[in-house]
Design a protein around this motif. Structure first.
Motif, PDB file in Angstrom:
ATOM      1  N   ARG A 180      -6.705 -15.054   1.698  1.00  0.00           N
ATOM      2  CA  ARG A 180      -7.166 -13.677   1.779  1.00  0.00           C
ATOM      3  C   ARG A 180      -8.133 -13.506   2.937  1.00  0.00           C
ATOM      4  NH1 ARG A 180      -4.627 -10.587  -2.229  1.00  0.00           N
ATOM      5  NH2 ARG A 180      -6.299  -9.147  -1.854  1.00  0.00           N
ATOM      6  N   ALA A 181      -8.306 -12.264   3.360  1.00  0.00           N
ATOM      7  CA  ALA A 181      -9.232 -11.982   4.457  1.00  0.00           C
ATOM      8  C   ALA A 181     -10.653 -12.263   4.017  1.00  0.00           C
ATOM      9  CB  ALA A 181      -9.098 -10.527   4.895  1.00  0.00           C
ATOM     10  N   SER A 182     -11.475 -12.648   4.968  1.00  0.00           N
ATOM     11  CA  SER A 182     -12.880 -12.895   4.671  1.00  0.00           C
ATOM     12  C   SER A 182     -13.582 -11.577   4.391  1.00  0.00           C
ATOM     13  CB  SER A 182     -13.543 -13.608   5.856  1.00  0.00           C
ATOM     14  OG  SER A 182     -13.591 -12.746   6.961  1.00  0.00           O
ATOM     15  N   GLU A 183     -14.796 -11.697   3.852  1.00  0.00           N
ATOM     16  CA  GLU A 183     -15.533 -10.492   3.511  1.00  0.00           C
ATOM     17  C   GLU A 183     -15.818  -9.632   4.740  1.00  0.00           C
ATOM     18  OE1 GLU A 183     -16.072  -9.604   0.478  1.00  0.00           O
ATOM     19  OE2 GLU A 183     -17.031  -7.746   1.062  1.00  0.00           O
ATOM     20  N   ALA A 184     -16.091 -10.304   5.875  1.00  0.00           N
ATOM     21  CA  ALA A 184     -16.362  -9.538   7.095  1.00  0.00           C
ATOM     22  C   ALA A 184     -15.149  -8.792   7.557  1.00  0.00           C
ATOM     23  CB  ALA A 184     -16.847 -10.477   8.195  1.00  0.00           C
ATOM     24  N   ASP A 185     -13.959  -9.368   7.333  1.00  0.00           N
ATOM     25  CA  ASP A 185     -12.722  -8.726   7.756  1.00  0.00           C
ATOM     26  C   ASP A 185     -12.381  -7.547   6.871  1.00  0.00           C
ATOM     27  OD1 ASP A 185     -11.137 -11.806   8.694  1.00  0.00           O
ATOM     28  OD2 ASP A 185     -12.208 -10.352   9.919  1.00  0.00           O
ATOM     29  N   ARG A 186     -12.918  -7.547   5.659  1.00  0.00           N
ATOM     30  CA  ARG A 186     -12.547  -6.464   4.734  1.00  0.00           C
ATOM     31  C   ARG A 186     -13.365  -5.220   4.976  1.00  0.00           C
ATOM     32  NH1 ARG A 186     -12.784 -10.283  -0.618  1.00  0.00           N
ATOM     33  NH2 ARG A 186     -11.053 -11.639  -0.078  1.00  0.00           N
ATOM     34  N   THR A 187     -14.370  -5.322   5.804  1.00  0.00           N
ATOM     35  CA  THR A 187     -15.297  -4.215   5.992  1.00  0.00           C
ATOM     36  C   THR A 187     -15.083  -3.570   7.329  1.00  0.00           C
ATOM     37  OG1 THR A 187     -16.871  -5.527   4.735  1.00  0.00           O
ATOM     38  CG2 THR A 187     -17.737  -3.567   5.847  1.00  0.00           C
ATOM     39  N   ARG A 247     -10.484   2.242   1.392  1.00  0.00           N
ATOM     40  CA  ARG A 247     -10.592   1.684   0.044  1.00  0.00           C
ATOM     41  C   ARG A 247      -9.713   0.447  -0.100  1.00  0.00           C
ATOM     42  NH1 ARG A 247     -10.697   7.279  -1.617  1.00  0.00           N
ATOM     43  NH2 ARG A 247      -8.454   7.202  -2.025  1.00  0.00           N
ATOM     44  N   VAL A 248      -8.509   0.501   0.476  1.00  0.00           N
ATOM     45  CA  VAL A 248      -7.597  -0.645   0.397  1.00  0.00           C
ATOM     46  C   VAL A 248      -8.213  -1.861   1.096  1.00  0.00           C
ATOM     47  CG1 VAL A 248      -5.345  -1.526   1.134  1.00  0.00           C
ATOM     48  CG2 VAL A 248      -5.531   0.779   0.205  1.00  0.00           C
ATOM     49  N   ILE A 249      -8.794  -1.649   2.277  1.00  0.00           N
ATOM     50  CA  ILE A 249      -9.423  -2.748   3.012  1.00  0.00           C
ATOM     51  C   ILE A 249     -10.626  -3.286   2.241  1.00  0.00           C
ATOM     52  CG2 ILE A 249     -10.685  -3.335   5.120  1.00  0.00           C
ATOM     53  CD1 ILE A 249      -8.941  -1.269   6.591  1.00  0.00           C
ATOM     54  N   ASP A 283       0.853  -1.186   0.000  1.00  0.00           N
ATOM     55  CA  ASP A 283       0.000   0.000   0.000  1.00  0.00           C
ATOM     56  C   ASP A 283       0.890   1.238   0.000  1.00  0.00           C
ATOM     57  OD1 ASP A 283      -2.006   1.859   0.304  1.00  0.00           O
ATOM     58  OD2 ASP A 283      -2.275   1.466   2.449  1.00  0.00           O
ATOM     59  N   VAL A 284       1.424   1.577  -1.173  1.00  0.00           N
ATOM     60  CA  VAL A 284       2.351   2.704  -1.284  1.00  0.00           C
ATOM     61  C   VAL A 284       1.662   4.036  -0.969  1.00  0.00           C
ATOM     62  CG1 VAL A 284       3.903   3.971  -2.819  1.00  0.00           C
ATOM     63  CG2 VAL A 284       3.821   1.469  -2.895  1.00  0.00           C
ATOM     64  N   PRO A 285       0.474   4.317  -1.537  1.00  0.00           N
ATOM     65  CA  PRO A 285      -0.175   5.597  -1.193  1.00  0.00           C
ATOM     66  C   PRO A 285      -0.443   5.741   0.307  1.00  0.00           C
ATOM     67  CG  PRO A 285      -1.218   4.624  -3.120  1.00  0.00           C
ATOM     68  CD  PRO A 285      -0.296   3.579  -2.569  1.00  0.00           C
ATOM     69  N   GLY A 286      -0.911   4.672   0.939  1.00  0.00           N
ATOM     70  CA  GLY A 286      -1.170   4.737   2.371  1.00  0.00           C
ATOM     71  C   GLY A 286       0.089   4.955   3.177  1.00  0.00           C
ATOM     72  N   THR A 333      -3.940  -5.343   1.891  1.00  0.00           N
ATOM     73  CA  THR A 333      -3.437  -5.038   3.231  1.00  0.00           C
ATOM     74  C   THR A 333      -3.039  -3.571   3.306  1.00  0.00           C
ATOM     75  OG1 THR A 333      -2.589  -7.279   3.446  1.00  0.00           O
ATOM     76  CG2 THR A 333      -1.753  -5.649   5.000  1.00  0.00           C
ATOM     77  N   PRO A 334      -3.657  -2.796   4.180  1.00  0.00           N
ATOM     78  CA  PRO A 334      -3.362  -1.362   4.266  1.00  0.00           C
ATOM     79  C   PRO A 334      -2.102  -1.083   5.079  1.00  0.00           C
ATOM     80  CG  PRO A 334      -5.024  -1.919   5.860  1.00  0.00           C
ATOM     81  CD  PRO A 334      -4.708  -3.198   5.125  1.00  0.00           C
ATOM     82  N   ALA A 335      -1.536   0.097   4.892  1.00  0.00           N
ATOM     83  CA  ALA A 335      -0.397   0.515   5.708  1.00  0.00           C
ATOM     84  C   ALA A 335      -0.819   0.738   7.150  1.00  0.00           C
ATOM     85  CB  ALA A 335       0.224   1.797   5.137  1.00  0.00           C
ATOM     86  N   LEU A 336      -2.025   1.256   7.339  1.00  0.00           N
ATOM     87  CA  LEU A 336      -2.593   1.451   8.676  1.00  0.00           C
ATOM     88  C   LEU A 336      -3.956   0.779   8.689  1.00  0.00           C
ATOM     89  CD1 LEU A 336      -2.381   2.785  11.492  1.00  0.00           C
ATOM     90  CD2 LEU A 336      -3.566   4.757  10.528  1.00  0.00           C
ATOM     91  N   ASP A 337      -4.030  -0.385   9.310  1.00  0.00           N
ATOM     92  CA  ASP A 337      -5.260  -1.166   9.305  1.00  0.00           C
ATOM     93  C   ASP A 337      -6.226  -0.603  10.347  1.00  0.00           C
ATOM     94  OD1 ASP A 337      -7.209  -3.159   9.155  1.00  0.00           O
ATOM     95  OD2 ASP A 337      -5.695  -4.643   8.601  1.00  0.00           O
ATOM     96  N   LEU A 338      -7.408  -0.213   9.884  1.00  0.00           N
ATOM     97  CA  LEU A 338      -8.392   0.416  10.768  1.00  0.00           C
ATOM     98  C   LEU A 338      -9.329  -0.588  11.434  1.00  0.00           C
ATOM     99  CD1 LEU A 338      -9.388   3.335   8.363  1.00  0.00           C
ATOM    100  CD2 LEU A 338      -7.749   3.415  10.233  1.00  0.00           C
ATOM    101  N   ARG A 339      -9.272  -1.856  11.025  1.00  0.00           N
ATOM    102  CA  ARG A 339     -10.234  -2.833  11.535  1.00  0.00           C
ATOM    103  C   ARG A 339     -10.155  -3.057  13.043  1.00  0.00           C
ATOM    104  NH1 ARG A 339      -9.147  -7.262   6.938  1.00  0.00           N
ATOM    105  NH2 ARG A 339      -7.118  -6.225   7.073  1.00  0.00           N
ATOM    106  N   PRO A 340      -8.962  -3.090  13.649  1.00  0.00           N
ATOM    107  CA  PRO A 340      -8.955  -3.279  15.107  1.00  0.00           C
ATOM    108  C   PRO A 340      -9.699  -2.184  15.865  1.00  0.00           C
ATOM    109  CG  PRO A 340      -6.783  -3.733  14.216  1.00  0.00           C
ATOM    110  CD  PRO A 340      -7.602  -3.153  13.094  1.00  0.00           C
TER     111      PRO A 340
END
Length: 542
Positions: A534-541, A259-261, A213-216, A266-273
């Motif tokens: 890959r992450a499940s659909e629930a994990d991507r949201t 958008r990446v999620i 994720d270069v832009p992130g 995989t994002p540079a900063l994962d917001l899911r947690p």
């Protein structure tokens, strides 16, 4: 990643204590180097004829480079393995220390400090990731306690060793010994790390696909620098424009990462947690207490020397009780019952609030013993240690291990940003009030301490909310199952504490809705290993 770790009849507990020691020595070296160089700065300035702006850059370059690279470094450890990235960082830190020790000009020294900061990000980002992935239950709580002791011990040693090493003029090296002593220590720890650290394999290529994720990464670095550079350098005046740019950069970063999620990368900063309220409240409490702690250490040096007129060596010894008491709180966490452990962040914040409130009240000054203030600071340091260690334990049990890199990068970057912010904000307020005719230095000290006490009290409320919103018995500050396959966060419907917060999905309830017991994150995984495929659909949201 699959770590070679110790097993027990009851399940995996983690690698040997010597492996943890190798990780923590790297953490200590980074902390010592930050504190020790501050005390060596006058000798560097006299020897290399460094200007004040160059001297500031020499000190801040280390923290700036480290802060910018912490999140990418944590992600790199997830992809390449904790052991490998940690040893890379240790080797680079050793070489950079050699370069700083041999530097004959200011640009070379500043470049060496930048390399040291980059190497530090590789090392310290892996400490929390390693503890998160390699340890569970009470073993993790004890490891976090030792980490707290290391953090405080490193800060204390840095304060004591800085002036001592420079004054000793070891083999005629003067200030250079501050850097050169890292070389033999680094070589020794590197050899021990190669032998003792668990082997963990890099993530397979199919898992790493979409992990660039270069832009992130660029936006995260830009937003971090936009905050830290103005607060660290202050001049020229136009540099404050960067601080205003931090807000739109931060907003764009969040949009980009969502958008990446959403597309499954995989994002540079994962917001899911952050979908779990307990995580958000715990991070808020951790950030606030960190801000007050670093601001207090800075203000204390100004107050002790400027108002109480203590000599520099004595002023340097007064905060030692604070940082040592911080470390002593760590082992308490691992020995606490689960019911009490859930309240330790709140108890710690209460002690911290009381210490800030009492600091301007206890007798201290010329002709007065300094021990009452030292005792109050010890109580505050112990409270901070309780709060920080228990909050980290809460975070590492509430967040699945596949997000260990995200948690490490978030905690370390957040600590740096709020620390610099607290020092700049409270330092400016203290100076302004101290010069005011209606307030003066004594009133300024009382008012800034009141401000710190207020923030610490709010952090206590945030810690209380974090404990209240923890998911069922598998989560929390005490020992218990933490991996998804061990049933983390599972509880019988109707049981106290069984409600949990579920991330919003396309067909699910709105974010923040309460559901019967169930894991916050759905991917079933083994601690220390990435989720398969890959992450499940629930994990991507989010």
């Amino acid at each position: 990643m699959h770590a070679t770790t110790g097993q027990s009849a009851g399940g995996r507990t983690g690698p040997s204590g010597t492996a943890l020691l190798v990780l923590l020595i790297g953490q200590a070296m980074a902390n010592i180097d930050l504190a020790i160089v501050n005390l060596a700065a006058p000798a560097v300035s006299a020897d290399l004829h460094v200007s004040s702006s160059e001297l500031t850059l020499m000190v801040t370059a280390y923290a700036l480079c480290s802060a910018v690279l912490l999140a990418p470094a944590a992600r790199l450890g997830e992809r390449q393995g904790v052991r490998r990235v940690y040893l890379w960082g240790l080797a680079l830190f050793t070489l950079a220390s050699l370069g700083c020790g041999l530097a004959g000009s200011t640009p070379v020294l500043i470049a060496g400090r930048c390399l040291q900061g980059a190497a530090t990000s590789l090392m310290i980002s892996q400490v929390l990731v390693g503890i998160h992935r390699w340890y569970t239950g009470s073993a993790r709580a004890k490891a976090l306690g030792w980490n707290a002791l290391t953090l405080s011990g490193g800060a204390a040693l840095g304060q004591v060793l800085g002036g001592t090493i420079v004054s000793a003029d070891i083999l005629g090296t003067g200030w250079r010994a501050v850097f050169l002593l890292n070389v033999p220590i680094g070589v020794l720890i590197l050899a021990l790390g190669v032998t003792l650290l668990p082997h963990d394999r890099p993530a397979p290529a199919d898992v790493r696909r979409g992990d660039n994720d270069v832009p992130g990464t660029v936006l995260l670095a830009a937003a971090t620098l936009a905050v830290l550079i103005p607060l660290s350098l202050e001049k020229p005046d136009w540099i404050w424009i960067l601080l205003a740019a931090a807000v739109p950069l931060g907003v764009q970063l969040i949009r980009t990462e969502r958008r990446v999620i959403a597309r499954g990368d995989t994002p540079a900063l994962d917001l899911r947690p952050l979908s779990a309220p307990a995580v958000r409240w715990a991070l808020a409490s951790y950030a606030g207490t960190t801000l007050t702690y670093l601001a207090m250490l800075y203000l204390l040096s100004l107050h002790l020397q400027g108002q109480l007129l203590l000599p520099a060596w004595q002023a340097g010894l007064v905060p030692l009780g604070w940082v040592l008491a911080f470390g002593l709180a760590g082992p308490v966490i691992g020995r606490s019952p689960q019911r009490l452990a859930r309240l330790l962040p709140v108890i710690g914040c209460a002690l911290l609030t009381a210490a800030y409130a009492l600091a301007p009240v206890v007798p201290a000054g010329e002709g007065t013993a300094i021990w009452p203030l030292t005792a109050v600071l010890c109580a505050g340091g112990f409270g901070l240690g309780l709060s920080h260690t228990a909050l980290l334990n809460l975070l590492t049990t509430a967040v699945p291990s596949r997000f260990a890199a995200t948690l490490s990068g978030t905690v370390n970057t957040l600590s740096t940003v709020v620390g610099v912010t607290g020092i700049a904000l409270f330092g400016a307020v203290y100076t302004w009030l101290g010069r005011s005719d209606g307030v003066g230095p004594g009133g300024a000290w009382a008012l800034v301490c009141a401000g710190l006490a207020l923030i610490a009290a709010l952090c206590g409320l945030a810690a209380l909310r974090a404990a209240a919103t923890e998911s069922g018995p598998g989560q929390g500050s005490g020992p218990g199952p933490e991996s998804d396959e061990e049933g983390a966060a599972a509880a019988a419907p109707g049981q106290a504490g069984a409600a949990t917060v579920v991330p919003k999905t396309g067909a699910g309830p709105a974010a923040g809705a309460t559901e019967p017991a169930g894991p916050v994150f759905t991917t079933r995984e083994r601690p220390g290993a990435p989720a398969a495929g890959r992450a499940s659909e629930a994990d991507r949201t989010t």
